[in-house]
Design a protein around this motif. Structure first.
Motif, PDB file in Angstrom:
ATOM      1  N   GLY A   1      11.162  -0.454  -3.893  1.00  0.00           N
ATOM      2  CA  GLY A   1      10.098  -1.392  -3.037  1.00  0.00           C
ATOM      3  C   GLY A   1      10.539  -2.793  -4.036  1.00  0.00           C
ATOM      4  O   GLY A   1      11.139  -2.759  -4.658  1.00  0.00           O
ATOM      5  N   ASP A   2       9.134  -3.301  -3.951  1.00  0.00           N
ATOM      6  CA  ASP A   2       8.776  -4.731  -4.345  1.00  0.00           C
ATOM      7  C   ASP A   2       8.641  -4.811  -5.465  1.00  0.00           C
ATOM      8  O   ASP A   2       8.846  -3.719  -6.272  1.00  0.00           O
ATOM      9  CB  ASP A   2       7.136  -5.235  -4.224  1.00  0.00           C
ATOM     10  CG  ASP A   2       7.144  -7.183  -4.054  1.00  0.00           C
ATOM     11  OD1 ASP A   2       7.542  -7.205  -3.868  1.00  0.00           O
ATOM     12  OD2 ASP A   2       7.181  -6.224  -5.008  1.00  0.00           O
ATOM     13  N   ALA A   3      10.042  -5.771  -6.165  1.00  0.00           N
ATOM     14  CA  ALA A   3      10.177  -5.468  -7.529  1.00  0.00           C
ATOM     15  C   ALA A   3       8.559  -5.258  -8.678  1.00  0.00           C
ATOM     16  O   ALA A   3       8.496  -4.598  -9.521  1.00  0.00           O
ATOM     17  CB  ALA A   3      10.826  -6.316  -7.957  1.00  0.00           C
ATOM     18  N   ASP A   4       8.533  -5.880  -8.492  1.00  0.00           N
ATOM     19  CA  ASP A   4       6.986  -6.497  -8.732  1.00  0.00           C
ATOM     20  C   ASP A   4       5.981  -5.042  -9.542  1.00  0.00           C
ATOM     21  O   ASP A   4       5.532  -4.387  -9.861  1.00  0.00           O
ATOM     22  CB  ASP A   4       6.277  -7.098  -8.607  1.00  0.00           C
ATOM     23  CG  ASP A   4       6.799  -8.456  -8.567  1.00  0.00           C
ATOM     24  OD1 ASP A   4       7.512  -8.974  -9.750  1.00  0.00           O
ATOM     25  OD2 ASP A   4       6.123  -9.496  -8.393  1.00  0.00           O
ATOM     26  N   VAL A   5       5.916  -3.958  -8.230  1.00  0.00           N
ATOM     27  CA  VAL A   5       4.718  -3.256  -7.556  1.00  0.00           C
ATOM     28  C   VAL A   5       5.984  -2.147  -8.555  1.00  0.00           C
ATOM     29  O   VAL A   5       5.366  -1.356  -8.943  1.00  0.00           O
ATOM     30  CB  VAL A   5       4.708  -2.594  -6.160  1.00  0.00           C
ATOM     31  CG1 VAL A   5       3.816  -1.507  -6.263  1.00  0.00           C
ATOM     32  CG2 VAL A   5       4.066  -3.407  -5.603  1.00  0.00           C
ATOM     33  N   ILE A   6       7.163  -1.906  -8.506  1.00  0.00           N
ATOM     34  CA  ILE A   6       8.345  -0.621  -8.920  1.00  0.00           C
ATOM     35  C   ILE A   6       7.881  -1.156 -10.506  1.00  0.00           C
ATOM     36  O   ILE A   6       8.175   0.241 -10.889  1.00  0.00           O
ATOM     37  CB  ILE A   6       9.254  -0.225  -8.457  1.00  0.00           C
ATOM     38  CG1 ILE A   6       9.794  -1.400  -8.622  1.00  0.00           C
ATOM     39  CG2 ILE A   6       8.915   0.415  -7.074  1.00  0.00           C
ATOM     40  CD1 ILE A   6      12.383  -1.150  -7.618  1.00  0.00           C
TER      41      ILE A   6
ATOM     42  N   PRO B   1      -1.338  17.257  -1.452  1.00  0.00           N
ATOM     43  CA  PRO B   1      -1.884  17.839  -2.671  1.00  0.00           C
ATOM     44  C   PRO B   1      -0.208  18.990  -3.694  1.00  0.00           C
ATOM     45  O   PRO B   1      -0.526  18.063  -5.131  1.00  0.00           O
ATOM     46  CB  PRO B   1      -2.706  18.049  -3.294  1.00  0.00           C
ATOM     47  CG  PRO B   1      -3.402  19.477  -1.900  1.00  0.00           C
ATOM     48  CD  PRO B   1      -2.790  18.253  -0.957  1.00  0.00           C
ATOM     49  N   ILE B   2      -0.150  19.335  -3.293  1.00  0.00           N
ATOM     50  CA  ILE B   2       1.154  20.019  -3.514  1.00  0.00           C
ATOM     51  C   ILE B   2       2.002  19.079  -3.869  1.00  0.00           C
ATOM     52  O   ILE B   2       2.514  19.470  -4.853  1.00  0.00           O
ATOM     53  CB  ILE B   2       1.503  20.794  -3.063  1.00  0.00           C
ATOM     54  CG1 ILE B   2       0.295  22.344  -2.978  1.00  0.00           C
ATOM     55  CG2 ILE B   2       3.269  22.349  -2.890  1.00  0.00           C
ATOM     56  CD1 ILE B   2       0.477  23.276  -1.671  1.00  0.00           C
ATOM     57  N   ASN B   3       2.673  18.818  -3.184  1.00  0.00           N
ATOM     58  CA  ASN B   3       4.123  18.047  -2.977  1.00  0.00           C
ATOM     59  C   ASN B   3       4.235  16.472  -3.503  1.00  0.00           C
ATOM     60  O   ASN B   3       4.855  15.652  -3.273  1.00  0.00           O
ATOM     61  CB  ASN B   3       5.568  18.219  -2.497  1.00  0.00           C
ATOM     62  CG  ASN B   3       5.031  18.209  -1.041  1.00  0.00           C
ATOM     63  OD1 ASN B   3       3.856  17.869  -0.295  1.00  0.00           O
ATOM     64  ND2 ASN B   3       5.897  17.370  -0.170  1.00  0.00           N
ATOM     65  N   LEU B   4       3.106  15.952  -2.852  1.00  0.00           N
ATOM     66  CA  LEU B   4       3.620  14.547  -2.361  1.00  0.00           C
ATOM     67  C   LEU B   4       4.064  13.578  -1.956  1.00  0.00           C
ATOM     68  O   LEU B   4       4.263  12.540  -2.409  1.00  0.00           O
ATOM     69  CB  LEU B   4       2.312  14.004  -3.947  1.00  0.00           C
ATOM     70  CG  LEU B   4       1.715  14.174  -4.465  1.00  0.00           C
ATOM     71  CD1 LEU B   4       1.390  15.057  -5.416  1.00  0.00           C
ATOM     72  CD2 LEU B   4       0.697  12.843  -5.617  1.00  0.00           C
TER      73      LEU B   4
ATOM     74  N   ALA C   1       0.838  -1.438   0.010  1.00  0.00           N
ATOM     75  CA  ALA C   1       0.025  -0.058   0.024  1.00  0.00           C
ATOM     76  C   ALA C   1       0.661   0.594   0.259  1.00  0.00           C
ATOM     77  O   ALA C   1       0.395   2.048  -0.473  1.00  0.00           O
ATOM     78  CB  ALA C   1      -1.168  -0.268   1.357  1.00  0.00           C
ATOM     79  N   ARG C   2       2.291   1.199   1.270  1.00  0.00           N
ATOM     80  CA  ARG C   2       3.048   2.595   0.827  1.00  0.00           C
ATOM     81  C   ARG C   2       3.288   2.843  -0.376  1.00  0.00           C
ATOM     82  O   ARG C   2       3.837   3.828  -0.417  1.00  0.00           O
ATOM     83  CB  ARG C   2       3.622   1.720   1.984  1.00  0.00           C
ATOM     84  CG  ARG C   2       4.719   3.465   2.619  1.00  0.00           C
ATOM     85  CD  ARG C   2       4.240   3.704   3.803  1.00  0.00           C
ATOM     86  NE  ARG C   2       5.784   5.042   3.963  1.00  0.00           N
ATOM     87  CZ  ARG C   2       5.325   5.597   4.761  1.00  0.00           C
ATOM     88  NH1 ARG C   2       4.684   5.919   5.727  1.00  0.00           N
ATOM     89  NH2 ARG C   2       6.405   6.784   5.081  1.00  0.00           N
ATOM     90  N   ASN C   3       3.573   1.721  -0.888  1.00  0.00           N
ATOM     91  CA  ASN C   3       4.841   1.678  -2.132  1.00  0.00           C
ATOM     92  C   ASN C   3       4.457   2.578  -2.768  1.00  0.00           C
ATOM     93  O   ASN C   3       4.946   2.983  -4.283  1.00  0.00           O
ATOM     94  CB  ASN C   3       4.902   0.483  -2.510  1.00  0.00           C
ATOM     95  CG  ASN C   3       6.368   0.472  -2.996  1.00  0.00           C
ATOM     96  OD1 ASN C   3       6.756  -1.335  -3.729  1.00  0.00           O
ATOM     97  ND2 ASN C   3       6.937   0.993  -3.261  1.00  0.00           N
ATOM     98  N   GLN C   4       2.453   2.462  -3.748  1.00  0.00           N
ATOM     99  CA  GLN C   4       1.290   3.417  -3.868  1.00  0.00           C
ATOM    100  C   GLN C   4       1.698   4.824  -4.164  1.00  0.00           C
ATOM    101  O   GLN C   4       1.805   5.693  -5.151  1.00  0.00           O
ATOM    102  CB  GLN C   4       0.422   2.547  -4.378  1.00  0.00           C
ATOM    103  CG  GLN C   4       0.111   1.191  -4.709  1.00  0.00           C
ATOM    104  CD  GLN C   4       0.330   1.227  -6.075  1.00  0.00           C
ATOM    105  OE1 GLN C   4       0.522   2.362  -6.503  1.00  0.00           O
ATOM    106  NE2 GLN C   4       1.035   0.246  -6.238  1.00  0.00           N
ATOM    107  N   ASN C   5       2.915   5.485  -2.494  1.00  0.00           N
ATOM    108  CA  ASN C   5       2.256   6.631  -3.119  1.00  0.00           C
ATOM    109  C   ASN C   5       3.609   7.322  -4.135  1.00  0.00           C
ATOM    110  O   ASN C   5       3.868   8.805  -3.761  1.00  0.00           O
ATOM    111  CB  ASN C   5       2.988   7.133  -1.299  1.00  0.00           C
ATOM    112  CG  ASN C   5       1.955   6.804  -0.617  1.00  0.00           C
ATOM    113  OD1 ASN C   5       1.010   7.297  -0.646  1.00  0.00           O
ATOM    114  ND2 ASN C   5       1.728   6.149   0.285  1.00  0.00           N
ATOM    115  N   GLN C   6       4.105   5.961  -4.619  1.00  0.00           N
ATOM    116  CA  GLN C   6       5.644   6.845  -5.327  1.00  0.00           C
ATOM    117  C   GLN C   6       5.176   6.717  -6.431  1.00  0.00           C
ATOM    118  O   GLN C   6       5.827   6.924  -7.867  1.00  0.00           O
ATOM    119  CB  GLN C   6       6.785   5.894  -4.974  1.00  0.00           C
ATOM    120  CG  GLN C   6       7.803   5.458  -3.791  1.00  0.00           C
ATOM    121  CD  GLN C   6       8.457   4.571  -3.853  1.00  0.00           C
ATOM    122  OE1 GLN C   6       9.087   4.471  -4.634  1.00  0.00           O
ATOM    123  NE2 GLN C   6       9.071   4.016  -2.352  1.00  0.00           N
ATOM    124  N   ASN C   7       3.522   6.379  -6.549  1.00  0.00           N
ATOM    125  CA  ASN C   7       2.480   6.352  -8.290  1.00  0.00           C
ATOM    126  C   ASN C   7       2.226   7.860  -8.092  1.00  0.00           C
ATOM    127  O   ASN C   7       1.363   7.361  -7.736  1.00  0.00           O
ATOM    128  CB  ASN C   7       2.442   4.737  -8.041  1.00  0.00           C
ATOM    129  CG  ASN C   7       1.749   5.153  -9.951  1.00  0.00           C
ATOM    130  OD1 ASN C   7       1.405   6.541 -10.409  1.00  0.00           O
ATOM    131  ND2 ASN C   7       0.752   3.958  -9.559  1.00  0.00           N
TER     132      ASN C   7
END
Ligand code: SF4
Ligand code: SF4
Ligand code: SF4
Lengths: 65, 959, 207
Positions: free
Chosen positions: C163-168, B104-107, A53-59
């Motif tokens: 992070g997890d290879a698949d996710v990234i 929302p500005i820097n995420l 879940a946390r990983n999605q913050n990088q997207n």
């Protein structure tokens, strides 16, 4: 056992570059706890879910198309 | 076994050289360069400066791992993007910094500066206690002694020379409340002699765009750039100056937006562009007109938009026609095809947006350059559109807010100006007697006369008294959160410092001012330690006009005090602390920041700083996750319908619940949903042509679907809207207009009931007839290596009393028309990502300082070879002021053979000498270098007194 | 799950050093120790690219193979860590590492960190997770807190993924598809082998 592992590791180095689980060689240091022990009560699945879940913050596409 | 291992190592080693780029590139990159050249400094030596151990505050490593961790939400203090930060605090120690993904500005994102702010909580290199210069050395003194001596001296100066003899330089790093209080404070001191960084970063923008379409601010937002289909940067290096903005820009690029960069230097932003072109520094107007030339020629302008919403485009067109591709090539050095492609990209990928920063503003013709850029957007019909707009990136974290409500020499908070009416408005808000304020001033005339600007304070000291347009010369200067090395003519600044009776520095960090002063003088200098913005709370306004509330993270370190506490203590000594805080609760000498914001809300109707109550702002900070990234609008949740940070104008009282304005002048929205139109601020007619918007052009669902003037009680009555006011409101609104009606009734009725805009609905002005060049024309800088161009495009005539000082143009240019013979290289300056502004704060932070250890000059291989200079050599940079700076040469194609670039964040070395000994002990920046501005030359904008830093001249020789 | 990897998208990286500083901040690494660095190719010229580099936590980590004291181990998630108590600071690992990850501070200056120090993928080391001991020797253990490497979490443009290879890989693939262009995934193959590298997008993504 130790020797075998080491040999395997050595071959791996020479052959290089293929994704495979690698044995630890003959690590001689302290053992480390599993990362989900201290804060996730040993629940690996829960920990993994948290990380996913946390990983999605990088997207940022998750928040902005 | 070891042999085998070594063999493996050797194999890898071989690969290392083959694959690892950092060992390969033929041009060394900046960082490798600096690392290597930094060996001279000696990593050990630098490391030894850190950790002198004296009064070291606790770091995370020292903090016991017990006790609860509290999360305090704050905002990065290093630039106007406004990236949110979650600080983890345990037992009063700032132990961790977490990304705020919800913002929302820097995420969650940060550049190097934002990622390092926790260091403020350790701050070994801070100014720790009040100090006084005694016999050339700084000595520790108590707060009591400091306040007593300072106030006695200032009062003595006031008595002998009058209140205008003291100059107050405020800060764009103060929060809104402190900035506002400082303007009030200086007013009660009795002078308009106050200013802050905005003068020297975006004053030309503020004046230029406010006079073009209404408000002096970025029209859209970083976020809204995600909606753009083309983005044109000119005079902005966002990748270094506003890194997190690039997240939105690169996101837009992924969605297909075309990125264009025009800059004399191939910047890191240029490296991310689809199109890059180089032009000769200072020729922005020819370039922009060269682009518009193609727009008009191909009929790409938005004709209906121009008809309905723009005044005077025909006059612009006439000027543009002169700028044929040949001529642009000759003057600016850019070919027609390149600019045709820019024009086509901008015209055919709408909405398209523009971005500018100090590359455009810091010129003697800055006000005209920015207006030319505005004209491009007006011609394309891009202003007032999501994805379009003029995305002017401001610099400091609160430079927009300090401009809006802070210490400006020509205006009270909210751009009310300083005419008697403005004073009366604010006197009412402050609850003080107008006559009393007047009595504080030298005279009524001085009360309504714009003060000296920060760019010129040195002349306020040094100029012949009979030529100064105020009684006394300046005798004392207060540097309250501002760097001296960001102002030009550093060499003369030393002379000015010598001539002063007294200099006071209020700053959290060791300051270049302190060091310069100790170099220039033996006594008469005081240093007061201020707290950082992490040691207090309050609101700050990001570039996109959103306000964010900072929570206090930690208590002030050492003996430092928040700026508003220092203000209050000084006011006490001056005897006006009651007046200063009439509506504001004071606890332990600390005026409440919440109450101060409420007072701002109560008075700042012009620009809609009225709706952002502390309660609403805090709610936004708490529910950041509910705001959409592209629109900034909250979808559901407690802030439903609001735009993040209630970007000003957020009209009416907080209870009216105006949502803020995400994009200015946007007619596609209802005014109660942040819609608007251009402002009617310049009359209703000019030369027989109406200045009001065309029929059918108005904000969505407005009762008046045509142009109309701004609202006052008379118009309200004429339209029969007066009775929509409550009886209470009527009482207050009688005789008032939308800016001065403290009940907010006029704004409420006009907006909520009738869907109209309180400031009227007019056309934008492509012709700003009240400026020296109504239609922007090109003029060469005062120092130009191109005598031929100076002859063709001469500068303005000299001015006699301009912001209280004689200001020279032609006489300087004439005298230096052949300066290119001795100083053939154009010298320009700019930012590095690791440092901010004058840089003392960031260069005192070891996490940042380590990354940039040397001051340098970028020079093209050709220019370097011609001078026998190799990469990494020490060189002298010589300028017409007689200054010479010893820096490292960075030989690079970033700049062309006629141009050199220096970053402006360094200080602490003076023409070859290390100034370490002049800093207070243990409070000096870790990295010191020559200040670019030690060598910069004379030259000021003809409207705002912006300094020229972007185009001057130099010569470079091997040291 | 969880094979932890790094991926730096050179189309997005703007050389802002946010990642480098985030790491400094999170682990309070001393002056001179850079667990992460940003490298520029073709500086100042059209085509200039930057990438952020740290220990890649290789599948077949050469450092492990060469260490004379065998102080390295690899966690179930593929993170390569080491026991500083065993490290003798010999520097073999530095020579073996294709990324120049191992860092050696001047001895004596920095206590425990006189030993080799390198990126831990924010996973601490062989001390009690979250303990002072662990923090002082290895920095914060974010993984144990259910968080990911701070360098990536704070990256200004979300260029650096961790992070997890698949996710990234999936995050990257989506981006690459939109822009119709991959990006040089520098170091990926070398660290993780050819398998599982995110496909550069086919031509003709959204324009
Ligand atoms: S300096 Fe600007 S871009 Fe960088 S983290 Fe701070 S607010 Fe964000
Ligand atoms: S993963 Fe953690 S330790 Fe490694 S570079 Fe990133 S922040 Fe530093
Ligand atoms: S923070 Fe991101 S964009 Fe900045 S240098 Fe690191 S990887 Fe590149």
């Amino acid at each position: 056992m130790k020797t075998l592992a080491l040999l395997l590791a050595a071959t791996a180095v020479l052959a290089a570059c293929s994704e495979r689980p690698q044995s630890v060689g003959d690590y001689r240091g302290k053992t480390d706890a599993k990362p989900y022990e201290a804060n996730f009560g040993g629940d690996k699945a829960k920990w993994e879910a948290a990380l996913r879940a946390r990983n999605q913050n990088q997207n940022e596409y998750k928040r902005a198309e | 076994m070891l042999t085998l291992k070594n063999k493996a190592a050797a194999t890898r080693r071989a690969r290392l050289t083959r694959d690892v780029p950092m060992n390969a590139p033929e041009t060394m990159d900046r960082r490798t360069f600096l690392k290597r050249s930094g060996i001279g400094v000696g990593v050990g030596a630098v490391a030894a400066q850190i950790g002198s151990g004296m009064m070291r505050p606790a770091t995370a490593a020292d903090a016991p791992a017990s006790g609860n961790v509290e999360i305090k939400r704050t905002v990065c203090t290093h630039c106007s993007v406004g990236c949110a930060i979650d600080a983890e605090v345990r037992n009063g120690v700032w132990i961790g910094q977490e990304p705020v993904f919800d913002s929302p500005i820097n995420l969650g994102a940060h550049c190097a500066k934002g990622a390092s702010v926790r260091e403020h909580g350790h701050g070994e290199m801070r100014l720790k206690y009040p100090m006084k210069l005694v016999d050339g050395k700084y000595q520790k003194i108590s707060w009591d002694q400091a306040l007593k001596e300072i106030s006695e001296k200032l009062l003595a100066i006031r008595k002998e020379h009058g209140p205008d003899a003291v100059y107050w330089i405020g800060s764009s790093k103060h929060n809104n409340e402190q900035s506002y209080l400082l303007r009030k404070f200086v007013s009660f001191w009795g002078s308009n002699n106050c200013d802050h960084q905005a003068r020297i970063c975006h004053s030309t923008t503020v004046a230029g765009v406010a006079n073009t379409w209404g408000y002096g601010a970025m029209t859209n937002s970083y976020n809204d750039m995600q909606n753009a289909r083309a983005v044109f940067f000119m005079g902005s290096n966002a990748a270094e100056a506003h890194p997190v903005a690039m997240q939105h820009v690169l996101h837009a690029k992924e969605a297909g937006a075309k990125i264009i960069v025009g800059d004399p230097r191939f910047t890191r932003t240029a490296a991310k562009a689809d199109q890059y072109f180089r032009f000769r520094s200072g020729t922005d107007i020819p370039v922009i007109w060269g682009i518009l030339y193609h727009v008009f020629k191909n009929g790409w302008e938005d004709k209906k938009y121009i008809d309905d919403r723009v005044f005077g485009m025909d006059k612009v067109r006439a000027e543009v026609e002169k700028w044929t591709p040949d001529k642009v090539q000759e003057v600016a050095g850019v070919d027609g095809d390149t600019l045709l492609k820019v024009a086509e990209t901008m015209a055919k990928n709408k909405p398209s947006t523009i971005v500018w920063c100090m590359g455009q503003t810091q010129h003697t013709i800055g006000n005209a350059i920015v207006r030319a850029f505005c004209c491009l957007q007006l011609a394309l019909g891009n202003i007032g559109k999501s994805g379009g707009g003029a995305n002017i990136f401001r610099g400091h974290d609160n430079v927009q807010g300090a401009t809006d409500v802070g210490p400006n020499p020509d205006s009270l908070p909210g751009y009310y100006g300083i005419a008697a009416g403005a004073w009366k408005h604010w006197a009412r808000v402050w609850g003080v007697d107008y006559e009393w304020i007047k009595g504080r001033y030298a005279s009524e005339a001085m009360m309504t006369k714009p003060g000296i600007t920060v760019s010129r304070w040195i002349d306020g000291v040094l100029e012949k008294n009979e030529l100064v347009d105020q009684g006394p010369n300046l005798k004392a200067v207060v540097y309250w959160g501002m760097a001296p090395n960001s102002q030009t003519r550093g060499k003369e600044m030393i002379e000015a410092m010598k001539a002063l009776d007294m200099l006071m520095v209020i700053d959290p960090y060791p300051s270049a001012t302190a060091a310069m002063a100790a170099m220039a003088r033996k006594d008469g200098v005081y240093l007061l330690p201020a707290a950082t913005q992490f040691e207090t709370s309050g609101s700050c306004t990001a570039s996109n006009r959103s306000l964010q509330w900072r929570e206090k993270v930690i208590e002030p370190l050492f003996e430092s005090k928040p700026d508003h506490v220092i203000m209050y203590l000084l006011a006490q000594k001056f005897g006006f602390e009651q007046e200063l805080t009439k509506n504001i609760k004071v606890t332990n000498n600390e005026p409440s920041m919440e109450d101060t914001l409420r007072e701002i809300n109560k008075g700042t109707w012009t620009i809609g700083y009225t709706g952002q109550s502390p309660e609403r702002l805090k709610l936004h900070m708490k529910h950041m996750n509910t705001f959409d990234v592209k629109t900034l609008k909250a979808v559901g949740g407690p802030c439903d319908g609001d735009y993040f940070g209630l970007p000003w104008p957020c009209y009416g009282s907080p209870e009216m619940k105006h949502p803020g304005t995400p994009n200015l002048y946007d007619t596609s929205k209802h005014v109660m949903d942040g819609g608007g139109n251009f402002r009617a601020n310049f009359g209703v007619e000019r030369d027989g042509v109406s200045l009001l918007a065309g029929d059918g052009s108005a904000s969505k669902d407005a009762d008046l679907q045509f142009g109309y003037p701004e609202f006052d009680h008379v118009l309200m009555k004429k339209l029969g809207w007066w009775d929509d006011l409550s009886e209470e409101e009527k009482k207050e609104a009688e005789g008032k207009n939308w800016k001065t009606d403290l009940s907010g009734g006029i704004q409420r009725v006009v907006m909520k009931v009738h869907g109209c805009h309180p400031f009227g609905n007019a056309k934008a002005r492509a012709v700003v007839w009240n400026f020296p060049d109504a239609v922007p024309v090109h003029r060469e800088p005062l120092f130009s290596p191109r005598a031929d161009m100076v002859a063709l495009y001469p500068t303005h005539d000299d001015k006699k009393a301009f912001w209280r000082l004689p200001t020279l143009y032609k006489s300087v240019q004439e005298k230096n028309k052949d300066i290119g013979k001795e100083f053939p290289l154009v010298l320009t300056s700019g930012r590095l990502v690791e440092y901010e502004g004058g840089g003392e704060e960031t260069r005192s932070n070891p996490w940042l300082a380590e990354l940039q250890q040397d001051m340098f000059i970028e020079i093209n291989p050709k220019a370097a070879n011609d001078r026998g200079i190799r990469n990494g050599d020490d060189v002298w940079v010589k300028t017409p002021t007689g200054a010479q700076l010893k820096v490292k040469a960075l030989v690079t194609e970033r700049v062309d053979a006629g141009t050199c670039f220096m970053p402006y964040h360094f200080s602490g070395r003076w023409m070859g000498e290390d100034m370490l000994k002049y800093y207070p002990e243990g409070a000096h920046p870790i990295v010191r270098g020559e200040a670019a501005n030690t060598g910069t030359t004379y030259g000021y904008d003809s409207v705002t007194m912006m300094q020229e830093t972007k185009t001057t001249v130099c010569q470079v020789v091997r040291a | 799950m969880a094979r932890m990897k790094f991926l730096c998208d050179s189309e997005r990286c703007i050389e802002c050093n946010g990642c480098v500083t985030a790491c400094k901040n999170e682990h309070e690494t001393p002056w001179g120790i850079s667990r992460r660095r940003v490298v520029t190719l073709g500086d100042g010229k059209p085509g200039e690219k930057t990438i952020s580099v740290a220990c890649m936590h290789c599948s077949d980590a050469p450092c492990m193979a060469v260490c004379p004291t065998d102080c390295f181990y690899r966690t179930d998630e593929g993170v390569v860590l080491h026991d500083k108590d065993l490290c003798i600071g010999c520097g073999y690992c530095f020579y073996a590492c294709p990324f120049g990850a191992p860092q050696f501070p001047q001895a004596g200056n920095f206590g425990q960190r006189g030993k080799m120090d390198k990126c831990t993928f924010c996973a601490g080391g062989p001390e009690k997770d979250g303990s002072d001991e662990e923090y002082k020797k290895y920095g914060r253990n974010r993984l144990a807190e259910g968080k990911l490497p701070l360098c990536a979490e704070m990256c200004s443009t979300k260029a650096l993924l961790a992070g997890d290879a698949d996710v990234i890989s999936e995050i990257f693939r989506e981006r690459a598809l939109r822009r119709g262009k991959g990006g040089e995934l520098w170091g990926w193959k070398q660290a993780y082998g050819a398998d599982g590298a995110p496909e550069p997008a086919k031509q003709g993504g959204k324009t």
